[in-house]
Design an enzyme around this catalytic site. Sequence first.
Site, short mmCIF file in Angstrom:
data_model
loop_
_atom_site.label_atom_id
_atom_site.label_comp_id
_atom_site.label_asym_id
_atom_site.label_seq_id
_atom_site.Cartn_x
_atom_site.Cartn_y
_atom_site.Cartn_z
N THR A 1 0.92 -1.22 -0.01
CA THR A 1 -0.09 -0.11 0.07
C THR A 1 0.77 1.19 -0.12
O THR A 1 1.99 1.28 0.89
CB THR A 1 -0.98 0.20 1.34
N GLU A 2 0.52 2.30 -0.92
CA GLU A 2 1.08 3.37 -1.13
C GLU A 2 2.76 3.36 -1.56
O GLU A 2 3.56 4.04 -1.15
CB GLU A 2 0.99 4.48 0.22
N PHE A 3 2.99 2.18 -2.03
CA PHE A 3 4.46 1.91 -2.21
C PHE A 3 5.16 1.89 -0.89
O PHE A 3 6.26 2.00 -1.10
CB PHE A 3 4.82 2.73 -3.33
N SER B 1 -6.08 2.65 3.94
CA SER B 1 -5.15 3.62 4.25
C SER B 1 -5.75 4.98 4.09
O SER B 1 -5.31 6.06 4.72
CB SER B 1 -3.86 3.43 3.44
#
Lengths: 418, 405
Positions: free
Chosen positions: A150-152, A352
């Site tokens: 998630t979100e790198f 997130s």
Amino acid sequence: MNSIVLYLHMHQPLRLKHYSIFSVGQDHDYWTEKDWYAGTNNERIFKKVVEKSYRPMLAKIKKCITLYPGFKFSLSITGTFIEQAEKWAPDILDTLREFAQSGHLEIVAETYYHSLAFFFDKEEFEAQVRMHQDKIKELFGVTTKVFRNTEFSYNNDLAAWADDYGFKGILAEGWEKVLGENPTNLVYRPEGCKNIKLLVKNYHLSDDIAFRFPDKNWSEWPLSSDKYIGWLKKSAESGPLINLFMDFETFGENIWADTGIFNFFEQLVSKWDRDPDCNFLTVSEACDSMEPKAEISVPWTVTWADTERDLTAWLGNSMQHEAMKNLYDLKKDIMALGDEKLTRDWRLLQTSDHTYYMCTKFFNDGSVHSYFSPYDSPFDAFLYYMNTLRDVRLRIDEKTGKNDGQLPKPRVTSMEVR
Amino acid sequence: MKILMLGWELPPHNSGGLGVACLNLSKALAKMGADIDFVVPYEAEHHFDYMNVLSATHIDPLFRYGCSAYDTNVEEKRFKEANCPEMYSIRDIQKNYIRFVEQYLMHFKPDLVHAHDWLTYEAGILAKKNFGIPLVAHVHATEFDRGGASGGNPLIRQIEYEGLLWADKIIAVSQATKNIIVEKYGIPADKIEVAYNGFDAPDDDYHYDGSSYQYIEGLKKQGYTVVSTVGRFTLQKGLAHMMRAAARAISIHPKMVFLFAGDGEQREELMRMSAELGISNNVIFTGFIRGKQLRDIYSISDVFVMSSVSEPFGLTALEAAHHGNALIITKQSGVGEVLRSIVRYDFWDEDKLAGALVNIAESPALTEILKDGIRKEYARISWDDVAAKCIQVYNEVEQNKRNRF
């Protein structure tokens, strides 16, 4: 051979409605906003983005696949997206299935709920990765082999976990502070890992499309496909893999159709495909294309967000930490109960985006920088979130029979005294 | 630049925020080189070395309270006892005020007249009409704010309207106020500039010693969250909504005590409400307070609520911020437009207010981030910026005047 490795990320969260504290104990549906025009109406937003981005971009990709048979790309698609698409635009999933089965699309693994669970609970994290793999298998008939978090968000621990889990590749931000002198255009090995390979985002070239393309104050505006291809080839001098990683919604939603983004994309694909020195690779093919050139160590967590490339947009202030602590504290009870609906709600609260809406970065410095949110303020986002957690706790207590009267039912209603 | 400032009150002879705003604005303007004559309608010793205060009449400021901008129940007998026997009502005082300004203008020629609120607009119009002096009308509150849904007093509305028409330029204290001027009076939006009020932290030696409200200190030690509101108890302040929200919040989180500081026509109604809602024990009425007692209220409270139905600006919120309160402010209050680290709600949304109160009481993180954020923000709001904006308006007005001839 110069290779474009195009990876897109497709995600819509389930936004929490304006959940009042007086709904606690009365209303267990946190996700259905009755007001159609509210910023938290998931159905309206989903259908809007379908019209503006998902359908037109998929149509464009379909055209590219038909006319330029060398075109292929990779895509991660969250569980929260899939569930909404199943309800409101199943044709999107049909199109993706068609792409995946024809070999033009590789699906990338991630957490089902687009969560930051890795940083709170490894067991829960792995459960969500497995859930996502199962869903992709069921829906598209393929097995994911390359992982993105998630979100790198990425660090050495994550790479080690993905290596043990059996993924062949993992994606991360190609930030200079991580890479040092190494270019983004090669395959790397995360420190201490045996098999897994690391691909990193070429953020300069990715952001030329994802951020700068519509900016009329940009010295390179308007960006033509020829000029951009020139940059790609220049970049390829440092290595063959040009890793263009961005949100799928870049096309049509973040950057509107009237900027010419769709035609730019088609021009890029057609010119690249016709060039005998150029091709397209999926992320797995990119991993297979060469042996790792160096070992990369990331002892701290890196993301693809902001100039700081850290998690502070999601876990930067005390509200965000308190919200997450209260959420993950419920895990033991949730798991013990095994209630399907309750578990799903608890997991949806892990997405997130919820803590992103509570972000207060740059909030007090008078700047206009603002984070996109469907709520009036980060405090509102926090209020609705915490009210929802109260209800989840109440449901747990009701099921376990240990309602300790912590949260008595409201006894005053606004109609009593006028 | 020579400015004739037309005001109605200056501290310490003020009944509300108008006097505070006028004083601080004049002080900041003087620093930037403005030469100010400030007219007040009463006679009192004012010692400001940065401007001249001129008295339009001989009445005592004590009696002027009876005809303050906010008090509609003027008692005639108070004026009969006043030291200026020909003045029976606020209109009489205004007539004397206008006469004084006329006398002044026969001897002096200021570059510009800056008039504050309807009380002084007639004098401003006279300066513009008869003497050709450019007029800037400053709107701290409109009659629609003061009068609520009824629209207030039609005579005041008429004076306000004429003042706004005659003015070369209008300064509104918030976007909300500007909107009212555009919507209710039909004044073109480009004639109105928004200049938010400023706030300069007092540089005196005040410190909180915990002596004023020992009972509340005791409650705090028991874990109570202290919520306060300060202001006149009138319809405009939305206190009935706040009282109901208090009851709802207490039903979920009983350890909360509410301080209602101030006085006004709604006092008895609010007291009765608190009893009917069964929360008398959690509600404290302090009466009208000022000075140290008032600042102690801010010091002792954790949360400050501005519940106004319509508040042109709302200086008290900044005072509360200065004393470290978390702020909850209605979307209908102008001050909310310049602050970000606050919870905003619609004045009628009792559930949201109650929810915010409970969450603040139960979440140390939320309380900390609100307090911390507002501390950084309010300090940036300075009267110097307001003065700079005024000077910009003055220059524009002067430019237009020159272009005309």
